[in-house]
Enzyme design. Structure first.
Site, short mmCIF file in Angstrom:
data_model
loop_
_atom_site.label_atom_id
_atom_site.label_comp_id
_atom_site.label_asym_id
_atom_site.label_seq_id
_atom_site.Cartn_x
_atom_site.Cartn_y
_atom_site.Cartn_z
N THR A 80 28.20 58.80 20.39
CA THR A 80 28.37 60.41 20.62
C THR A 80 28.33 60.74 21.83
OG1 THR A 80 26.02 60.59 20.47
CG2 THR A 80 27.23 60.68 18.30
N ASP A 81 28.64 62.21 22.38
CA ASP A 81 28.23 62.51 23.72
C ASP A 81 27.43 63.85 23.62
OD1 ASP A 81 30.05 64.76 22.97
OD2 ASP A 81 31.80 63.95 23.93
N GLN A 82 27.29 64.47 24.74
CA GLN A 82 26.40 65.75 24.65
C GLN A 82 26.86 66.78 23.93
OE1 GLN A 82 25.71 66.30 28.94
NE2 GLN A 82 26.79 68.25 28.67
#
Lengths: 166, 166, 166, 166
Positions: A42-44
């Protein structure tokens, strides 16, 4: 339309003609591989980072080979043959999120003496929603990156349950 | 030909018409960003793993914004706007290797109210060899993934030094 | 205290005695390497995913070698020597965020015939805040993973500006 | 608060007493999680890049929670609680290679009001060889990174089958 694209593709000096392409278009059955989304992926934005879909495509490819009777690992180790990537594409339709259970569907959509084309679809297991689809184009090479002809044994295994369309 | 592709693209319910596309085709100047290949980015083939090129594209995009007067970080934090990826493509021409010094060239090649298209070229710094090129298509969304119109201030900054072609 | 830890460490059959350790403890000068946080490195918590700090340590190591007169790349290619990781540790003190400009400080803290120990500190450039620190222990091996003695030329380069403490 | 956490460890300049530690030491049963090595996880040394073991630890943690009755995902979404990493360690004993089938064994080795400590062992499935072991120390926080007490429901679920040792 795909044909026009690959018709213009030069891969390490190998011209892939569009005519030849048509003759080689195939439609293998899909293989299915389960993947669970890792936190690391995942990313932000709270969704999976876009490059990681290409990692899932690779997992699908590895599993496609396995389900067709050979380990890509052995192809590298025993025959010194590598499936180099010449092109990759992904269309993102809906975000994948942490802990989602996904299914990567993989099939062979093109084959030439030195070229393989794979197609992919990624679904959410629970809802059957298509979240991404893509293609990768590959050239068979030796350890030093020189194009090589795909040996018949792999050709036959890969085509195993496929129907040649032309 | 690009037009036919995006003409068929539905992104989160937004139809991107091919006609509109033509009108919006632009050709911004390239920005250049240096990247040094990390050990972590290589794979057992001895070259960079193919998904990592998309990470470099993202670095190019971030730097393109910065060189056009805004931080993408602020766009997220202050305006709650996100540049979601709808499509990504990469053509691999020559392998990148550990410790190679690369230049990622980035430019804006298409813009609509809710859509941005970036083009990329990656070169080896020492030899000026083109090792990869690609495109990414993006949709502007809010925090919840709903399509949003790109505010004028960003539109103007992004187009800053660009020439609109139509 | 470190001694007790490494005293118990078996690495590929090489026992690293605690006594020897003491004699070899050194304190090289720090080298500094700049890193800018990539979007790819964040996770859905909005901060950098914890495994990526080890990638930054590797970037610090690579740069430490470079600043001491040799490319680790050449060590692999020309001498067939590899710096395998035997142990890694990181203590996280404050989160790193997207687009943060960081400084990775690296130094050599231990050296034996076949073992190297590096220490790291990661700072936010703007505020000088220490956000992480860590160590990695390495064994010198050949291509097949067999332990090898670090050649004198590398030993001398690495120790270049160091002061041996014992 | 950090103080109570780690016996011999200094965190942010705070000494963490070992006495408190002993009282909180627990020994949960191991949970087992299967992982297959991805091509993306290898590096040019032909083995798995060292940072990826921390990704496997995270997969083990996620699965440990799941096997103890809750999804970490829900803990974040429903209770706004995060398991931040304060420290991570890994000892590498033998290389993992592409396509290896691994087992990540995870257990809870320490628990305090705001702190969790997990231990890990990674084995090759085929040979039962231990290839790595490690620990991670975590602090429970809210969305803004402020330390929070782990709610009783999670405490009880995590301890479910555990035996408190003191």
């Amino acid at each position: 339309m795909e044909i026009e694209i690959y018709g213009r593709l030069f891969v390490s000096g190998v011209f892939i003609s569009s005519n030849h392409m048509i003759e080689e278009t195939i439609a293998s059955n899909w293989t299915s591989t389960e993947v669970r989304v890792r936190y690391a992926e995942t990313d932000q934005m709270g969704v999976v980072y876009y490059a990681n879909y290409l990692v899932w495509f690779e997992i699908g490819r590895t599993d496609f080979c396995l389900q067709h009777g050979f380990a890509y690992r052995d192809m590298e180790q025993e025959d010194g043959l590598y499936i180099m990537v010449a092109e990759a594409r992904c269309r993102y339709k809906a975000p994948a999120r942490y802990d989602d259970e996904l299914v990567v569907r993989t099939r062979l959509t093109g084959m030439q003496r030195r070229v393989l084309i794979f197609g992919y679809e990624i679904y959410k297991q629970r809802t059957d929603e298509l979240i991404a689809e893509g293609e990768t184009v590959h050239v068979i090479t030796d350890r030093d990156g020189r194009p090589r002809t795909l040996p018949d044994k792999y050709r036959e295994l890969l085509l195993g349950k496929s129907e040649i369309r032309n």
